[in-house]
Design a protein around this motif. Structure first.
Motif, short mmCIF file in Angstrom:
data_model
loop_
_atom_site.label_atom_id
_atom_site.label_comp_id
_atom_site.label_asym_id
_atom_site.label_seq_id
_atom_site.Cartn_x
_atom_site.Cartn_y
_atom_site.Cartn_z
N LEU A 1 -65.69 52.83 14.78
CA LEU A 1 -65.19 54.26 14.98
C LEU A 1 -64.44 55.39 14.05
O LEU A 1 -63.56 55.06 13.95
CB LEU A 1 -65.73 55.11 16.08
CG LEU A 1 -66.75 54.59 16.95
CD1 LEU A 1 -66.09 55.16 18.81
CD2 LEU A 1 -67.46 55.76 16.40
N THR A 2 -64.28 56.25 13.66
CA THR A 2 -63.44 56.96 12.36
C THR A 2 -62.89 58.52 13.51
O THR A 2 -64.22 58.31 13.10
CB THR A 2 -63.74 57.35 11.07
OG1 THR A 2 -64.05 56.01 10.46
CG2 THR A 2 -62.75 57.65 10.36
N LEU A 3 -61.85 58.54 13.14
CA LEU A 3 -61.54 59.96 13.75
C LEU A 3 -61.03 61.12 12.83
O LEU A 3 -59.62 60.45 12.50
CB LEU A 3 -60.70 59.94 15.19
CG LEU A 3 -60.36 61.16 15.33
CD1 LEU A 3 -61.68 62.19 16.27
CD2 LEU A 3 -59.56 60.64 16.81
N TYR A 4 -61.09 61.44 12.32
CA TYR A 4 -61.11 62.85 12.14
C TYR A 4 -59.80 63.88 12.71
O TYR A 4 -60.23 64.19 13.39
CB TYR A 4 -61.41 63.41 10.82
CG TYR A 4 -62.19 62.60 9.74
CD1 TYR A 4 -62.02 62.57 8.35
CD2 TYR A 4 -63.69 62.22 10.27
CE1 TYR A 4 -62.31 61.96 7.71
CE2 TYR A 4 -63.92 61.20 9.62
CZ TYR A 4 -63.86 61.30 8.09
OH TYR A 4 -64.22 60.22 7.23
N ASP A 5 -58.53 63.34 12.07
CA ASP A 5 -57.52 64.67 13.36
C ASP A 5 -56.66 65.02 12.05
O ASP A 5 -55.76 64.47 11.34
CB ASP A 5 -56.60 63.28 14.08
CG ASP A 5 -56.58 63.65 15.67
OD1 ASP A 5 -56.53 64.78 15.94
OD2 ASP A 5 -55.98 62.41 16.15
N ASN A 6 -55.89 65.70 12.59
CA ASN A 6 -54.72 66.45 12.79
C ASN A 6 -53.15 65.48 14.33
O ASN A 6 -53.91 66.04 14.72
CB ASN A 6 -54.29 67.31 12.34
CG ASN A 6 -53.17 68.24 11.35
OD1 ASN A 6 -52.28 68.11 12.26
ND2 ASN A 6 -52.99 68.39 10.48
N ALA A 7 -51.92 65.74 13.43
CA ALA A 7 -50.86 65.18 13.97
C ALA A 7 -50.14 65.89 15.64
O ALA A 7 -50.09 66.06 17.03
CB ALA A 7 -49.76 63.79 13.84
N ALA B 1 -49.06 58.62 24.32
CA ALA B 1 -48.48 59.85 24.19
C ALA B 1 -48.98 60.18 22.94
O ALA B 1 -49.59 60.31 21.54
CB ALA B 1 -47.16 59.94 23.89
N MET B 2 -48.86 61.41 22.44
CA MET B 2 -48.71 62.49 21.43
C MET B 2 -48.59 62.10 20.37
O MET B 2 -47.40 62.22 20.77
CB MET B 2 -49.23 64.12 21.79
CG MET B 2 -49.26 64.78 20.53
SD MET B 2 -50.13 66.38 21.44
CE MET B 2 -50.18 67.15 19.48
N GLU B 3 -48.42 62.01 19.43
CA GLU B 3 -47.51 61.58 17.95
C GLU B 3 -47.04 62.69 17.50
O GLU B 3 -47.50 64.32 17.81
CB GLU B 3 -48.30 60.89 16.90
CG GLU B 3 -49.05 59.74 16.96
CD GLU B 3 -49.61 59.22 16.12
OE1 GLU B 3 -48.65 59.44 14.71
OE2 GLU B 3 -50.44 58.80 16.19
N PRO B 4 -45.43 62.93 17.28
CA PRO B 4 -44.97 63.82 17.35
C PRO B 4 -45.94 64.19 15.51
O PRO B 4 -45.92 62.67 14.69
CB PRO B 4 -43.48 64.01 16.95
CG PRO B 4 -43.45 62.01 16.89
CD PRO B 4 -44.63 61.64 17.33
#
Ligand code: GSH
Length: 208
Positions: free
Chosen positions: A2-8, A197-200
């Motif tokens: 699976l590929t996730l298009y995302d933003n940190a 954790a959420m990435e910085p």
């Protein structure tokens, strides 16, 4: 895979990465520069006309937008999503609450504070948005008065969805200490096996 298009910077994207990590689902993440129109390009819009991240792409090319829809899809058949029926519908009620009554008043102030200059016209939205954000956090706090998680003693996608922006609410101008049931709930989620954790973000972009 699976590929996730995302933003940190996005906790909508993070909630998907969190569930995938908790369930041990491998994801290839493609980072999209949403602050420079990366989710509005012709190629992106051809893939997902919603023009926003997160978007999940399946190996056969099908795509699924909307963070909470993606959570439900990935959680199907796992303890994170009850079987169809009343319990599942209650989880869906929390997911709709998150999008309509929480996210615009916690995530959007966070966006305004982190991505606009102090004299930006959007700063005028902060008082009314934060007032509604306090209402949403109070409601969440009350719901967690007598159980460890929103649906009882086990976490579901309702918790993960609401955890996403709540655990970063300080960046939106809220003080979680004012909601005594929220910090222990945040810690319970952080303690789940497989938690990530959420990435910085690599940089904080200001918008015009
Ligand atoms: N309802 C959507 C909201 C997604 C959303 O607001 N995405 C933002 C980042 S958190 C985005 O892609 N913004 C870029 C844009 O709108 O161009 C969801 O939950 O997935």
């Amino acid at each position: 895979m699976l590929t996730l298009y995302d933003n940190a910077e996005s906790a909508n994207g993070y909630k998907v990465r969190l569930l995938a990590a908790l369930l041990g689902i491998p994801l290839e993440v493609v980072w999209i520069d949403i602050f420079r129109g990366g989710s509005r390009t012709p190629d992106f819009l051809a893939m997902s006309p919603f023009g926003q991240i997160p978007v999940l792409r399946f190996p056969d090319g099908r795509v699924l937008p909307e963070s909470n829809a993606i959570l439900c899809h990935l959680a199907e058949g796992t303890p994170y999503l009850p079987a169809p029926g009343y319990e599942r519908s209650r989880v869906l009620a929390w997911l709709f609450f998150e999008q309509y009554s929480h996210e615009p008043y916690v995530a959007t102030p966070r966006f305004i504070l982190r991505h606009t200059r102090p004299d930006h016209p959007r700063r005028a939205e902060l008082p009314w948005r934060q007032a509604r954000g306090r209402q949403a956090l109070r409601l969440l706090n009350d719901a967690l008065a007598s159980s460890s998680f929103l649906m009882g003693e086990s976490p579901t996608v309702a918790d993960l969805s609401l955890f996403a922006y709540t655990h970063r609410a300080d960046e939106a101008g809220f003080d979680l200490a004012e909601y005594p049931n929220l910090p222990p709930w945040v810690e319970r989620i952080r303690a789940l096996p497989g938690f990530v954790a959420m990435e910085p973000p690599t940089e904080l972009t200001l918008v015009d």
